[in-house]
Design a protein around this motif. Structure first.
Motif, PDB file in Angstrom:
ATOM      1  N   ILE A   1      34.554  40.031  33.244  1.00 21.01           N
ATOM      2  CA  ILE A   1      34.971  40.696  34.233  1.00 21.01           C
ATOM      3  C   ILE A   1      35.372  40.046  35.519  1.00 21.01           C
ATOM      4  O   ILE A   1      36.147  40.465  36.452  1.00 21.01           O
ATOM      5  CB  ILE A   1      34.432  42.197  34.687  1.00 21.01           C
ATOM      6  CG1 ILE A   1      33.050  41.752  35.020  1.00 21.01           C
ATOM      7  CG2 ILE A   1      34.614  43.142  33.210  1.00 21.01           C
ATOM      8  CD1 ILE A   1      32.309  43.086  35.579  1.00 21.01           C
ATOM      9  N   SER A   2      34.815  38.740  35.640  1.00 21.44           N
ATOM     10  CA  SER A   2      35.172  37.965  36.818  1.00 21.44           C
ATOM     11  C   SER A   2      35.218  36.404  36.340  1.00 21.44           C
ATOM     12  O   SER A   2      34.753  35.960  35.429  1.00 21.44           O
ATOM     13  CB  SER A   2      33.874  37.807  37.899  1.00 21.44           C
ATOM     14  OG  SER A   2      32.683  37.254  37.255  1.00 21.44           O
ATOM     15  N   VAL A   3      35.825  35.658  37.386  1.00 25.84           N
ATOM     16  CA  VAL A   3      36.179  34.169  36.816  1.00 25.84           C
ATOM     17  C   VAL A   3      34.708  33.612  36.903  1.00 25.84           C
ATOM     18  O   VAL A   3      34.345  32.476  36.211  1.00 25.84           O
ATOM     19  CB  VAL A   3      36.949  33.551  37.725  1.00 25.84           C
ATOM     20  CG1 VAL A   3      38.463  33.906  37.598  1.00 25.84           C
ATOM     21  CG2 VAL A   3      36.584  33.823  39.099  1.00 25.84           C
ATOM     22  N   LYS A   4      33.816  34.145  37.682  1.00 21.28           N
ATOM     23  CA  LYS A   4      32.458  33.449  37.652  1.00 21.28           C
ATOM     24  C   LYS A   4      31.844  33.518  36.364  1.00 21.28           C
ATOM     25  O   LYS A   4      31.082  32.404  35.815  1.00 21.28           O
ATOM     26  CB  LYS A   4      31.630  34.099  38.692  1.00 21.28           C
ATOM     27  CG  LYS A   4      32.028  33.826  40.172  1.00 21.28           C
ATOM     28  CD  LYS A   4      30.930  34.600  41.233  1.00 21.28           C
ATOM     29  CE  LYS A   4      31.734  34.813  42.318  1.00 21.28           C
ATOM     30  NZ  LYS A   4      30.992  35.658  43.142  1.00 21.28           N
ATOM     31  N   GLU A   5      31.855  34.627  35.552  1.00 22.77           N
ATOM     32  CA  GLU A   5      31.229  34.839  34.287  1.00 22.77           C
ATOM     33  C   GLU A   5      31.821  33.842  33.260  1.00 22.77           C
ATOM     34  O   GLU A   5      31.358  33.218  32.486  1.00 22.77           O
ATOM     35  CB  GLU A   5      31.361  36.251  33.704  1.00 22.77           C
ATOM     36  CG  GLU A   5      30.651  37.111  34.568  1.00 22.77           C
ATOM     37  CD  GLU A   5      30.847  38.609  34.441  1.00 22.77           C
ATOM     38  OE1 GLU A   5      31.861  38.772  33.683  1.00 22.77           O
ATOM     39  OE2 GLU A   5      30.282  39.516  34.947  1.00 22.77           O
ATOM     40  N   ILE A   6      33.207  33.707  33.268  1.00 30.24           N
ATOM     41  CA  ILE A   6      34.028  32.531  32.355  1.00 30.24           C
ATOM     42  C   ILE A   6      33.358  31.189  32.712  1.00 30.24           C
ATOM     43  O   ILE A   6      33.044  30.411  31.850  1.00 30.24           O
ATOM     44  CB  ILE A   6      35.314  32.743  32.790  1.00 30.24           C
ATOM     45  CG1 ILE A   6      35.821  34.049  32.483  1.00 30.24           C
ATOM     46  CG2 ILE A   6      36.161  31.803  31.711  1.00 30.24           C
ATOM     47  CD1 ILE A   6      37.326  34.302  32.842  1.00 30.24           C
ATOM     48  N   ALA A   7      33.124  30.825  34.129  1.00 32.74           N
ATOM     49  CA  ALA A   7      32.758  29.579  34.335  1.00 32.74           C
ATOM     50  C   ALA A   7      31.155  29.336  33.973  1.00 32.74           C
ATOM     51  O   ALA A   7      30.927  27.990  33.657  1.00 32.74           O
ATOM     52  CB  ALA A   7      32.489  29.464  36.078  1.00 32.74           C
ATOM     53  N   ARG A   8      30.366  30.459  33.811  1.00 34.33           N
ATOM     54  CA  ARG A   8      29.048  30.205  33.304  1.00 34.33           C
ATOM     55  C   ARG A   8      28.859  30.019  31.969  1.00 34.33           C
ATOM     56  O   ARG A   8      27.981  29.919  31.333  1.00 34.33           O
ATOM     57  CB  ARG A   8      28.183  31.492  33.693  1.00 34.33           C
ATOM     58  CG  ARG A   8      27.995  31.554  35.209  1.00 34.33           C
ATOM     59  CD  ARG A   8      27.129  32.472  35.419  1.00 34.33           C
ATOM     60  NE  ARG A   8      26.975  32.581  37.060  1.00 34.33           N
ATOM     61  CZ  ARG A   8      27.310  33.803  37.786  1.00 34.33           C
ATOM     62  NH1 ARG A   8      27.599  34.758  37.044  1.00 34.33           N
ATOM     63  NH2 ARG A   8      27.406  33.714  38.957  1.00 34.33           N
ATOM     64  N   THR A   9      30.017  30.387  31.102  1.00 33.10           N
ATOM     65  CA  THR A   9      30.050  30.573  29.551  1.00 33.10           C
ATOM     66  C   THR A   9      30.093  29.226  28.860  1.00 33.10           C
ATOM     67  O   THR A   9      30.850  28.143  29.547  1.00 33.10           O
ATOM     68  CB  THR A   9      30.843  31.501  28.886  1.00 33.10           C
ATOM     69  OG1 THR A   9      30.631  31.720  27.711  1.00 33.10           O
ATOM     70  CG2 THR A   9      32.225  31.067  29.087  1.00 33.10           C
ATOM     71  N   GLU A  10      29.863  28.969  27.715  1.00 34.18           N
ATOM     72  CA  GLU A  10      29.907  27.725  26.850  1.00 34.18           C
ATOM     73  C   GLU A  10      31.159  27.917  26.112  1.00 34.18           C
ATOM     74  O   GLU A  10      31.555  29.058  25.814  1.00 34.18           O
ATOM     75  CB  GLU A  10      28.952  27.366  25.867  1.00 34.18           C
ATOM     76  CG  GLU A  10      27.666  27.075  26.547  1.00 34.18           C
ATOM     77  CD  GLU A  10      27.705  25.860  27.404  1.00 34.18           C
ATOM     78  OE1 GLU A  10      28.429  25.142  26.948  1.00 34.18           O
ATOM     79  OE2 GLU A  10      27.210  25.845  28.469  1.00 34.18           O
ATOM     80  N   PRO A  11      32.197  26.801  25.876  1.00 32.73           N
ATOM     81  CA  PRO A  11      33.265  26.956  24.941  1.00 32.73           C
ATOM     82  C   PRO A  11      33.202  27.609  23.732  1.00 32.73           C
ATOM     83  O   PRO A  11      33.976  28.474  23.501  1.00 32.73           O
ATOM     84  CB  PRO A  11      33.870  25.631  24.794  1.00 32.73           C
ATOM     85  CG  PRO A  11      33.210  24.771  26.159  1.00 32.73           C
ATOM     86  CD  PRO A  11      31.991  25.305  26.542  1.00 32.73           C
ATOM     87  N   LEU A  12      32.253  27.318  23.109  1.00 29.60           N
ATOM     88  CA  LEU A  12      32.010  27.953  21.662  1.00 29.60           C
ATOM     89  C   LEU A  12      31.773  29.453  21.745  1.00 29.60           C
ATOM     90  O   LEU A  12      32.086  30.173  21.147  1.00 29.60           O
ATOM     91  CB  LEU A  12      30.896  27.133  20.952  1.00 29.60           C
ATOM     92  CG  LEU A  12      31.024  25.845  20.328  1.00 29.60           C
ATOM     93  CD1 LEU A  12      29.944  25.079  19.670  1.00 29.60           C
ATOM     94  CD2 LEU A  12      32.387  26.008  19.285  1.00 29.60           C
TER      95      LEU A  12
END
Length: 94
Positions: free
Chosen positions: A41-52
Motif C-alpha cells: 500500500i506504500s512505496v516504502k513497502e515495495i522498496a523493502r521487498t525482494e524481487p522474487l
C-alpha cells in the motif's frame, strides 16, 4: 512539464493511494492496482521487498520488471530524502 502527466494519472486513478505507486517507472494504473491488491500500500513497502517475492505475489510480473520497479522506488525515495535534507539544511542555516 510533469503536471499534465500527474493530472492524467489522478484523473484515471479511482483510489488516491494509486497515485504515488503510479509515479514509479514501469507502473501504470493496472500494475498499481495489482501491487495494492497484493498488500503493497506504500512505496516504502515495495522498496523493502525482494524481487522474487514481488514476482510470486504478482503472477504476471517477471524478475526483470520486479527489479526495475524496486529500483525505481529506491530512486524516488532517495530523491525525496535528498530534497528533505536540502530543506533541513536551509532551515538550519537561518
Amino acid at each position: 512539464m510533469l503536471l499534465p502527466t500527474l493530472l492524467q494519472k489522478v484523473a484515471y486513478a479511482s483510489k488516491p493511494e494509486l497515485v504515488p505507486i503510479m509515479e514509479l517507472s514501469g507502473v501504470g494504473q493496472g500494475r498499481a492496482r495489482q501491487l495494492i491488491q497484493a498488500g503493497y500500500i506504500s512505496v516504502k513497502e515495495i522498496a523493502r521487498t525482494e524481487p522474487l517475492e514481488l514476482v510470486n505475489k504478482l503472477k504476471q510480473l517477471n524478475i526483470k520488471q520486479a527489479k526495475q520497479i524496486i529500483a525505481s522506488v529506491k530512486l524516488v525515495l532517495q530523491e525525496k530524502a535528498e530534497a528533505l535534507r536540502e530543506e533541513a539544511d536551509e532551515l538550519i542555516s537561518l
